[in-house]
Design a protein around this motif. Structure first.
Motif, short mmCIF file in Angstrom:
data_model
loop_
_atom_site.label_atom_id
_atom_site.label_comp_id
_atom_site.label_asym_id
_atom_site.label_seq_id
_atom_site.Cartn_x
_atom_site.Cartn_y
_atom_site.Cartn_z
N MET A 42 0.83 -1.20 0.00
CA MET A 42 0.00 0.00 0.00
C MET A 42 0.87 1.26 0.00
N ALA A 43 1.95 1.24 0.75
CA ALA A 43 2.87 2.38 0.77
C ALA A 43 3.51 2.57 -0.60
N LEU A 44 3.89 1.48 -1.24
CA LEU A 44 4.45 1.55 -2.58
C LEU A 44 3.42 2.08 -3.57
N THR A 45 2.18 1.63 -3.44
CA THR A 45 1.11 2.11 -4.30
C THR A 45 0.94 3.62 -4.17
N LEU A 46 0.98 4.12 -2.95
CA LEU A 46 0.86 5.56 -2.74
C LEU A 46 2.02 6.29 -3.41
N GLU A 47 3.21 5.77 -3.26
CA GLU A 47 4.38 6.39 -3.88
C GLU A 47 4.24 6.44 -5.40
N ILE A 48 3.76 5.35 -5.98
CA ILE A 48 3.55 5.28 -7.43
C ILE A 48 2.53 6.33 -7.85
N LYS A 49 1.44 6.45 -7.11
CA LYS A 49 0.40 7.41 -7.46
C LYS A 49 0.88 8.85 -7.31
N VAL A 50 1.58 9.14 -6.24
CA VAL A 50 2.08 10.50 -6.01
C VAL A 50 3.03 10.92 -7.12
N GLU A 51 3.82 9.98 -7.60
CA GLU A 51 4.78 10.28 -8.66
C GLU A 51 4.17 10.22 -10.06
#
Length: 73
Positions: A50-59
């Protein structure tokens, strides 16, 4: 750099609980992931993804994940 296996998991892992049960992690709304980042992601692999998913979305990198959703890689 992101590992391919993590990206595949983000594309294919369904959310196991809550309002978005069954939805692929990459398809979760960014606001929902931001809420978890403030309250604390779940323990273990799910929280990491989930943290990785957030990072992907933010970028703005969701386009990298889309081909992995159905691919047989």
């Amino acid at each position: 750099m992101f590992e391919k296996q993590y990206l595949i998991e983000v594309a294919r892992t369904p959310m196991p609980f809550g309002k978005y049960t069954g939805r692929a992690l990459i398809d979760l709304p960014e606001e929902y992931l931001l809420w978890f980042s403030q309250k604390g992601f779940p323990e273990g692999r799910l929280g990491q993804l989930m943290a990785l998913t957030l990072e992907i979305k933010v970028e703005g990198l969701q386009g990298v994940i889309t081909p992995l959703k159905q691919s047989n890689t």
